[in-house]
Design a protein around this motif. Structure first.
Motif, PDB file in Angstrom:
ATOM      1  N   GLU A 146       0.944  -1.268  -0.099  1.00  0.00           N
ATOM      2  CA  GLU A 146      -0.061   0.100   0.080  1.00  0.00           C
ATOM      3  C   GLU A 146       0.779   1.369   0.027  1.00  0.00           C
ATOM      4  O   GLU A 146       0.700   2.486  -0.924  1.00  0.00           O
ATOM      5  N   GLU A 147       1.746   1.252   0.429  1.00  0.00           N
ATOM      6  CA  GLU A 147       2.722   2.282   0.683  1.00  0.00           C
ATOM      7  C   GLU A 147       3.706   2.885  -0.694  1.00  0.00           C
ATOM      8  O   GLU A 147       4.113   3.760  -0.962  1.00  0.00           O
ATOM      9  N   LEU A 148       3.961   1.267  -1.200  1.00  0.00           N
ATOM     10  CA  LEU A 148       4.262   1.256  -2.320  1.00  0.00           C
ATOM     11  C   LEU A 148       3.533   2.279  -3.680  1.00  0.00           C
ATOM     12  O   LEU A 148       4.063   2.907  -4.490  1.00  0.00           O
ATOM     13  N   ALA A 149       2.808   1.506  -3.366  1.00  0.00           N
ATOM     14  CA  ALA A 149       1.558   2.018  -4.573  1.00  0.00           C
ATOM     15  C   ALA A 149       1.757   3.717  -4.275  1.00  0.00           C
ATOM     16  O   ALA A 149       0.970   4.088  -5.226  1.00  0.00           O
ATOM     17  N   ALA A 150       2.288   4.385  -3.201  1.00  0.00           N
ATOM     18  CA  ALA A 150       2.494   5.931  -2.908  1.00  0.00           C
ATOM     19  C   ALA A 150       3.609   5.962  -2.851  1.00  0.00           C
ATOM     20  O   ALA A 150       3.662   7.553  -2.559  1.00  0.00           O
ATOM     21  N   TRP A 186       1.863  -6.104  -8.634  1.00  0.00           N
ATOM     22  CA  TRP A 186      -0.002  -6.552  -7.202  1.00  0.00           C
ATOM     23  C   TRP A 186      -0.912  -7.004  -8.241  1.00  0.00           C
ATOM     24  O   TRP A 186      -1.240  -5.843  -8.657  1.00  0.00           O
ATOM     25  N   HIS A 187      -0.598  -8.748  -8.279  1.00  0.00           N
ATOM     26  CA  HIS A 187      -1.842  -9.091  -9.044  1.00  0.00           C
ATOM     27  C   HIS A 187      -2.790  -8.910  -8.091  1.00  0.00           C
ATOM     28  O   HIS A 187      -4.327  -9.107  -9.234  1.00  0.00           O
ATOM     29  N   ASP A 188      -3.731  -8.182  -6.846  1.00  0.00           N
ATOM     30  CA  ASP A 188      -3.833  -8.911  -6.356  1.00  0.00           C
ATOM     31  C   ASP A 188      -4.582  -7.669  -5.503  1.00  0.00           C
ATOM     32  O   ASP A 188      -6.129  -7.846  -4.590  1.00  0.00           O
ATOM     33  N   ARG A 189      -4.254  -6.951  -6.457  1.00  0.00           N
ATOM     34  CA  ARG A 189      -4.875  -5.088  -5.335  1.00  0.00           C
ATOM     35  C   ARG A 189      -5.620  -5.194  -4.851  1.00  0.00           C
ATOM     36  O   ARG A 189      -6.283  -5.416  -6.078  1.00  0.00           O
ATOM     37  N   PRO A 190      -6.504  -3.537  -4.161  1.00  0.00           N
ATOM     38  CA  PRO A 190      -7.122  -3.869  -3.784  1.00  0.00           C
ATOM     39  C   PRO A 190      -8.422  -2.854  -4.758  1.00  0.00           C
ATOM     40  O   PRO A 190      -7.433  -1.887  -5.575  1.00  0.00           O
ATOM     41  N   PRO A 191      -9.071  -2.505  -5.066  1.00  0.00           N
ATOM     42  CA  PRO A 191      -9.801  -1.438  -6.603  1.00  0.00           C
ATOM     43  C   PRO A 191      -8.856  -0.303  -6.151  1.00  0.00           C
ATOM     44  O   PRO A 191      -9.597   0.599  -6.822  1.00  0.00           O
ATOM     45  N   ALA A 192      -9.249   0.287  -4.663  1.00  0.00           N
ATOM     46  CA  ALA A 192      -8.777   1.164  -4.464  1.00  0.00           C
ATOM     47  C   ALA A 192      -7.825   2.060  -5.043  1.00  0.00           C
ATOM     48  O   ALA A 192      -7.333   2.831  -4.962  1.00  0.00           O
ATOM     49  N   VAL A 193      -6.517   0.889  -4.600  1.00  0.00           N
ATOM     50  CA  VAL A 193      -5.067   1.003  -5.296  1.00  0.00           C
ATOM     51  C   VAL A 193      -5.623   0.828  -6.492  1.00  0.00           C
ATOM     52  O   VAL A 193      -4.971   0.919  -6.905  1.00  0.00           O
ATOM     53  N   HIS A 194      -6.208   0.271  -7.249  1.00  0.00           N
ATOM     54  CA  HIS A 194      -5.913   0.055  -8.925  1.00  0.00           C
ATOM     55  C   HIS A 194      -6.810   1.072  -8.875  1.00  0.00           C
ATOM     56  O   HIS A 194      -5.873   1.729 -10.003  1.00  0.00           O
ATOM     57  N   GLU A 195      -7.418   1.940  -8.983  1.00  0.00           N
ATOM     58  CA  GLU A 195      -7.990   3.075  -9.197  1.00  0.00           C
ATOM     59  C   GLU A 195      -7.270   3.998  -9.265  1.00  0.00           C
ATOM     60  O   GLU A 195      -6.705   5.503 -10.089  1.00  0.00           O
ATOM     61  N   LEU A 253      -4.467   3.755 -11.750  1.00  0.00           N
ATOM     62  CA  LEU A 253      -4.963   4.184 -13.170  1.00  0.00           C
ATOM     63  C   LEU A 253      -5.340   6.080 -13.927  1.00  0.00           C
ATOM     64  O   LEU A 253      -5.082   5.604 -14.214  1.00  0.00           O
ATOM     65  N   THR A 254      -5.087   6.843 -12.398  1.00  0.00           N
ATOM     66  CA  THR A 254      -5.511   7.561 -12.453  1.00  0.00           C
ATOM     67  C   THR A 254      -3.841   8.023 -12.271  1.00  0.00           C
ATOM     68  O   THR A 254      -4.032  10.151 -11.513  1.00  0.00           O
ATOM     69  N   ASP A 255      -3.146   7.563 -12.166  1.00  0.00           N
ATOM     70  CA  ASP A 255      -1.738   8.443 -11.183  1.00  0.00           C
ATOM     71  C   ASP A 255      -1.427   9.423 -12.013  1.00  0.00           C
ATOM     72  O   ASP A 255      -1.463   9.413 -13.341  1.00  0.00           O
ATOM     73  N   PRO A 256      -0.065  10.349 -11.414  1.00  0.00           N
ATOM     74  CA  PRO A 256      -0.121  11.366 -12.830  1.00  0.00           C
ATOM     75  C   PRO A 256       1.119  11.016 -13.261  1.00  0.00           C
ATOM     76  O   PRO A 256       1.161  11.623 -14.392  1.00  0.00           O
ATOM     77  N   ASP A 257       1.279   9.757 -13.395  1.00  0.00           N
ATOM     78  CA  ASP A 257       2.702   9.330 -14.463  1.00  0.00           C
ATOM     79  C   ASP A 257       2.141   8.621 -15.412  1.00  0.00           C
ATOM     80  O   ASP A 257       1.673   8.061 -14.872  1.00  0.00           O
ATOM     81  N   PRO A 258       1.865   8.934 -17.134  1.00  0.00           N
ATOM     82  CA  PRO A 258       1.485   7.742 -17.929  1.00  0.00           C
ATOM     83  C   PRO A 258       1.794   6.670 -17.727  1.00  0.00           C
ATOM     84  O   PRO A 258       1.145   5.231 -18.015  1.00  0.00           O
ATOM     85  N   ASP A 259       3.267   6.384 -17.659  1.00  0.00           N
ATOM     86  CA  ASP A 259       3.798   4.927 -17.485  1.00  0.00           C
ATOM     87  C   ASP A 259       3.199   3.930 -15.920  1.00  0.00           C
ATOM     88  O   ASP A 259       2.893   2.495 -16.548  1.00  0.00           O
ATOM     89  N   VAL A 260       3.311   4.874 -15.337  1.00  0.00           N
ATOM     90  CA  VAL A 260       1.960   4.130 -14.239  1.00  0.00           C
ATOM     91  C   VAL A 260       1.012   3.751 -14.843  1.00  0.00           C
ATOM     92  O   VAL A 260       0.193   2.087 -14.438  1.00  0.00           O
ATOM     93  N   ARG A 261       0.306   4.808 -15.029  1.00  0.00           N
ATOM     94  CA  ARG A 261      -1.223   4.250 -15.345  1.00  0.00           C
ATOM     95  C   ARG A 261      -1.546   3.525 -17.181  1.00  0.00           C
ATOM     96  O   ARG A 261      -1.976   2.645 -17.058  1.00  0.00           O
ATOM     97  N   ALA A 262      -0.796   3.002 -17.568  1.00  0.00           N
ATOM     98  CA  ALA A 262      -0.457   2.264 -18.495  1.00  0.00           C
ATOM     99  C   ALA A 262      -0.172   1.207 -18.137  1.00  0.00           C
ATOM    100  O   ALA A 262      -0.696  -0.100 -18.546  1.00  0.00           O
ATOM    101  N   ALA A 263       1.057   0.751 -16.847  1.00  0.00           N
ATOM    102  CA  ALA A 263       1.211  -0.566 -16.241  1.00  0.00           C
ATOM    103  C   ALA A 263       0.115  -0.828 -15.742  1.00  0.00           C
ATOM    104  O   ALA A 263      -0.285  -2.110 -16.194  1.00  0.00           O
ATOM    105  N   ALA A 264      -0.526  -0.002 -15.549  1.00  0.00           N
ATOM    106  CA  ALA A 264      -2.360  -0.713 -13.991  1.00  0.00           C
ATOM    107  C   ALA A 264      -3.554  -0.676 -15.623  1.00  0.00           C
ATOM    108  O   ALA A 264      -4.171  -1.655 -14.450  1.00  0.00           O
ATOM    109  N   ALA A 265      -3.161  -0.506 -16.131  1.00  0.00           N
ATOM    110  CA  ALA A 265      -3.928  -0.516 -16.889  1.00  0.00           C
ATOM    111  C   ALA A 265      -3.809  -2.085 -18.745  1.00  0.00           C
ATOM    112  O   ALA A 265      -5.296  -2.722 -18.397  1.00  0.00           O
ATOM    113  N   ARG A 266      -3.077  -2.493 -18.017  1.00  0.00           N
ATOM    114  CA  ARG A 266      -2.405  -3.409 -19.115  1.00  0.00           C
ATOM    115  C   ARG A 266      -2.470  -4.816 -17.993  1.00  0.00           C
ATOM    116  O   ARG A 266      -2.471  -5.788 -18.278  1.00  0.00           O
TER     117      ARG A 266
END
Length: 453
Positions: A116-120, A134-143, A146-159
């Motif tokens: 949870e802290e690594l996600a921030a 983190w394949h089984d991350r909670p929905p709140a972390v996934h969201e 997906l809305t991270d300020p960095d595009p590479d993070v958002r792309a990784a989450a979307a995959r």
């Protein structure tokens, strides 16, 4: 990776029957440590300690926490040399900087923080790798990712396809250039969304749109005139195009491929495009594709259930071997079909279980394959764990390295042949022979002794 200079040492280090004392001796040599890194299962404490003693930082880097005991982990954490203390964590951080995922446990261990802290985390590269690991991350972390300020993070989450896209974020994700390519084919697509995506002119977006499994006939028609070979192939595989349109589009891509077009070659033979809808179509519609001139359709047809016997007979005799292999994977395939296919074409690696592993394969016929002229087929005889010694001796003298290496791995090998293969001119064969549990204990002592260990 075979150690080319001392394959006996690296092979023996992988040998599951090698005594702990032998492994400790091997840890003093670079080839031995190379084999120990590839050895399956946890390392005994004395072996891990010897690797640290002789391999220093390099050994500590590759001593993954899940392969060593808590006691060894504590000794590394308390080691007086900071290069050894921090070796594994530094390695993980280096991989993170390169965008290489190593698993959630490695991230947590290297950074000393819960997921949870690594996600921030302040470093977007850490967040991007976490999104992959983190394949089984909670929905709140996934969201949040997906809305991270960095595009590479958002792309990784979307995959992460299995996690889906929250409905509240659909429009935002479709408007995001970093995300939309990865999610288009997983979302219900309205006509308005379809038009907006086409208007982007982004080739990767258009290719994703074309692969959407639920395009309407009108949408497909809008894509027919694309010059992108990926779009052309995806449209050609749609159920909404006429046979003439399909033939025309695929002929264009095939001509581009024949002229050396890499994109066309990839679209035809290496992309994920498949007419997957055919598998679940009504039986009459599926059977109408038995005569389709495009093998991709017959191959999907061969994976569908409930076909009549005549359809299976035709698929089993298809002129394209990949279609015949697909048909041969059905649960009730006749044993003679499997055996004939293997005898004629071997059993190529495809990421799926081989045909000789099929429950209906006549395994009593395996040793007969040793008489076939094709070395790839003879190799399959080694699937018989009780292959006679005389057959192993003959195969062990084959010209092909992969055959001799297979013999060197065989559980029924006799000691004289195993000892002969320990002196084979090819390092791969030598390493496999040294890794065979049938190696006599005297040889397990002799190999390190001859290397001065």
């Amino acid at each position: 990776m075979v150690h080319l200079v001392e394959p006996r040492l690296s092979g023996l280090a992988r040998n599951p029957a090698a005594p702990t004392g032998t492994l400790v001796r091997l840890a003093a040599h670079t080839a031995g440590r190379a084999g120990l890194r590839r050895r399956k299962g946890p390392l005994p404490d004395p072996v891990a300690d010897a690797m640290l003693t002789h391999g220093g930082r390099d050994a500590a880097t590759l001593l993954r926490p899940n392969r060593i005991s808590p006691a060894v982990r504590r000794r590394i954490a308390e080691h007086p040399d900071p290069a050894i203390r921090d070796a594994h964590a530094d390695f993980v951080r280096t991989m993170v900087a390169r965008g290489v995922p190593l698993g959630l446990d490695a991230l947590v261990d290297a950074y000393g923080l819960p997921p949870e802290e690594l996600a921030a985390h302040g470093d977007p590269k850490v967040r991007a790798v976490l999104a992959q690991d983190w394949h089984d991350r909670p929905p709140a972390v996934h969201e949040m990712l997906l809305t991270d300020p960095d595009p590479d993070v958002r792309a990784a989450a979307a995959r992460a396809q299995h996690l889906g896209i929250p409905s509240a974020l659909t429009e935002r994700c479709l408007a995001d250039p970093a995300v939309r390519t990865h999610i288009v084919h997983r979302l219900p697509l309205t006509q308005e969304q379809f038009e907006r995506l086409l208007a982007t002119g982004d080739p990767s977006v258009l290719a994703s749109v074309a692969a959407h499994p639920a395009l309407t006939p009108a949408m497909v028609a809008r894509l027919e005139d694309s010059e992108d070979p990926s779009v052309r192939v995806a449209v050609a595989y749609s159920r909404h195009v006429t046979p003439d349109t399909r033939d025309r589009l695929l002929a264009l891509v095939e001509a581009e491929s024949a002229a050396g077009g890499i994109d066309a070659e990839v679209a035809l033979h290496w992309s994920s495009y498949r007419p997957a809808w055919l598998r679940d179509a009504p039986l009459a519609e599926r059977l109408s594709y038995l005569d389709c001139p495009h093998p991709a359709f017959r191959k999907v047809l061969a994976t569908s259930p409930g076909l009549p016997e005549e359809a299976w007979r035709r698929l089993d005799e298809d002129p394209v071997v990949s279609v015949r292999f697909a048909a041969a994977r059905r649960h009730d395939v006749p044993a003679e079909v499997l055996l004939r296919l293997v005898r004629e074409h071997g059993d190529p690696a495809t990421g799926l279980p081989g045909l000789v592993a099929h429950p209906r394969f006549p395994r009593h016929e395996l040793r007969g394959l040793a008489e076939e002229p094709d070395p790839r087929v003879r190799f399959l005889a080694l699937e018989d764990p009780l292959l006679p010694a005389a057959v192993l001796r003959r195969l062990g003298g084959a010209e092909e390295t992969f055959l001799r290496a297979g013999v060197a791995r065989h559980p029924n090998i006799e000691v004289p042949l195993l000892e002969r293969l320990l002196s084979d001119p090819d390092p791969e064969v030598v390493e496999e022979a040294a890794a065979n549990p049938a190696l006599p204990e005297a040889w397990m002592d002799r190999v390190p002794a001859e290397a001065g260990l």
